[in-house]
Design a protein around this motif. Sequence first.
Motif, short mmCIF file in Angstrom:
data_model
loop_
_atom_site.label_atom_id
_atom_site.label_comp_id
_atom_site.label_asym_id
_atom_site.label_seq_id
_atom_site.Cartn_x
_atom_site.Cartn_y
_atom_site.Cartn_z
N PRO A 53 10.97 22.78 24.46
CA PRO A 53 9.70 22.03 24.55
C PRO A 53 8.94 21.99 23.23
N ARG A 54 9.45 22.70 22.23
CA ARG A 54 8.80 22.75 20.93
C ARG A 54 9.83 22.45 19.84
N ALA A 55 9.36 21.91 18.72
CA ALA A 55 10.23 21.64 17.58
C ALA A 55 9.46 21.97 16.31
N VAL A 56 10.19 22.21 15.24
CA VAL A 56 9.57 22.43 13.93
C VAL A 56 10.31 21.59 12.91
N LEU A 57 9.55 21.01 11.98
CA LEU A 57 10.11 20.23 10.88
C LEU A 57 9.76 20.94 9.58
N PHE A 58 10.80 21.27 8.79
CA PHE A 58 10.63 22.02 7.54
C PHE A 58 10.75 21.09 6.34
N LEU A 59 9.80 21.23 5.39
CA LEU A 59 9.82 20.48 4.14
C LEU A 59 10.08 21.44 2.98
N HIS A 60 11.12 21.17 2.20
CA HIS A 60 11.50 22.01 1.07
C HIS A 60 10.53 21.84 -0.10
N GLY A 61 10.71 22.65 -1.13
CA GLY A 61 9.91 22.54 -2.34
C GLY A 61 10.48 21.52 -3.31
N TRP A 62 9.82 21.40 -4.46
CA TRP A 62 10.27 20.45 -5.48
C TRP A 62 11.58 20.94 -6.09
N SER A 63 12.44 19.97 -6.45
CA SER A 63 13.73 20.28 -7.06
C SER A 63 14.54 21.22 -6.17
N ASP A 64 14.48 20.97 -4.86
CA ASP A 64 15.10 21.88 -3.91
C ASP A 64 15.68 21.08 -2.75
N TYR A 65 16.22 21.78 -1.76
CA TYR A 65 16.77 21.17 -0.56
C TYR A 65 16.84 22.24 0.52
N PHE A 66 17.17 21.86 1.76
CA PHE A 66 17.25 22.85 2.83
C PHE A 66 18.62 23.51 2.84
N PHE A 67 18.63 24.85 2.82
CA PHE A 67 19.89 25.59 2.89
C PHE A 67 19.77 26.90 3.66
N ASN A 68 18.57 27.28 4.09
CA ASN A 68 18.32 28.59 4.68
C ASN A 68 18.68 28.59 6.17
N ALA A 116 10.66 10.95 10.54
CA ALA A 116 11.41 12.13 10.98
C ALA A 116 10.83 12.68 12.28
N ILE A 117 9.51 12.77 12.36
CA ILE A 117 8.89 13.27 13.59
C ILE A 117 9.15 12.30 14.73
N GLY A 118 9.15 11.01 14.44
CA GLY A 118 9.49 10.02 15.47
C GLY A 118 10.90 10.21 15.99
N ILE A 119 11.84 10.50 15.09
CA ILE A 119 13.22 10.75 15.50
C ILE A 119 13.29 11.98 16.38
N VAL A 133 5.28 19.60 18.12
CA VAL A 133 5.92 19.75 16.82
C VAL A 133 5.05 20.57 15.88
N ALA A 134 5.65 21.56 15.26
CA ALA A 134 5.03 22.31 14.17
C ALA A 134 5.59 21.78 12.85
N LEU A 135 4.77 21.80 11.81
CA LEU A 135 5.20 21.36 10.49
C LEU A 135 5.17 22.56 9.56
N PRO A 153 -4.10 13.44 11.92
CA PRO A 153 -4.59 14.41 12.90
C PRO A 153 -4.03 14.14 14.28
N GLY A 154 -3.79 15.23 15.00
CA GLY A 154 -3.33 15.12 16.37
C GLY A 154 -1.84 14.96 16.55
N VAL A 155 -1.07 14.93 15.45
CA VAL A 155 0.37 14.73 15.58
C VAL A 155 1.11 16.07 15.67
N VAL A 156 0.80 17.00 14.77
CA VAL A 156 1.47 18.30 14.83
C VAL A 156 0.54 19.33 15.44
N ALA A 157 1.14 20.36 16.03
CA ALA A 157 0.37 21.36 16.75
C ALA A 157 0.07 22.60 15.91
N GLN A 158 0.91 22.89 14.94
CA GLN A 158 0.70 24.03 14.06
C GLN A 158 1.19 23.66 12.66
N LEU A 159 0.67 24.37 11.65
CA LEU A 159 1.06 24.16 10.27
C LEU A 159 1.38 25.52 9.66
#
Length: 336
Positions: A53-68, A116-119, A133-135, A153-159
């Motif tokens: 019932p919950r999801a999280v979307l992760f944003l990486h830093g500059w000059s980076d990508y997701f690998f963790n 991405a959140i729409g997907i 969704v948490a961001l 406002p109102g789209v994500v539940a936590q940051l």
Amino acid sequence: MEWLPDILGDDFEACAFPAAGPDGVERTATLVRHVPGAGTGRGAPGRTGGNPPRAVLFLHGWSDYFFNEELATFWAGQGFAFYALDMHNHGRSLQAGKYGGYVADLDDYDAEITAAIGIIMSLQPEGQPAPSVALMGHSTGGLIAALWASRHPGVVAQLVLDSPWLEMHGSPALRRAARTMVEPLARFRPEAVIRLPERSFYWRSVSSAAEGEWTLDENYRPPRAFPVRAGWLSAVLAGQSRVARGLNINVPILVLISGASANGMFWKESMRRTDAVLDVNTIALRALSLGRTVTLERIDGALHDVFLSAPRVRADAYNRLARWLRAYVLTDGNSA
């Protein structure tokens, strides 16, 4: 949309998609999802009759990508479907002929984050409510996440912000001075490279090719990072100025930072247990400008990305994050 096997192997899939920014330019981003059991055909979201019932979307830093992968596993253990976005000109979304890491306005990321959140919402099986969704964002991704949340406002539940780059190293005065010097160049030659001292201390503390424990693809995360371009630096400074004026984000915010910083032109052993990129004291103060409900966690011994720190240190960070989630997330996926 076509989900394909990801570079992280079993349990991860990726999907590239286009998104047009406010300037009308279409850019390509890549959404990565954690699908436990995908390698064996078990447990992938949308395949077994139900998503968390919950999801999280992760944003990486500059000059980076997701690998963790460990980060994804943690969120799954907390009852969240985990997604990460390799933003345009980064990581899986790098394209030939484009400058790595470059953006002229941080608002240009809005369209791909929104898409991405729409997907994520669309993947919920028919008859089930859309997930809460948490961001989450790290470093420059934390700055981008905070700015996006304030504009939507109102789209994500936590940051959740992991060492967000909310202010320049040292003081707001340095940001203002840098902006005065950079803006004329950014206006007339935005893609011009600004020659700054090259340091790879953070990469050295993280990469298994040096003295860290994490396997990094150097095509996606170069040791000395992408060249700093005038337009990009101007965009970051403008975003930080917006934070300084106050964002008034109205959802619970968690900011995790190291207990100390280490700076300088030469490697020192303290960089194995401190933030060698940002001034954590300045970030701690600036975090108060984000919104009304801000929790600050200072993690002793943490690196710039607290979740890439030594095992004992990042275990502490995960415990603090889990405690915060218990306080601010109800069982139905809404904020407390």
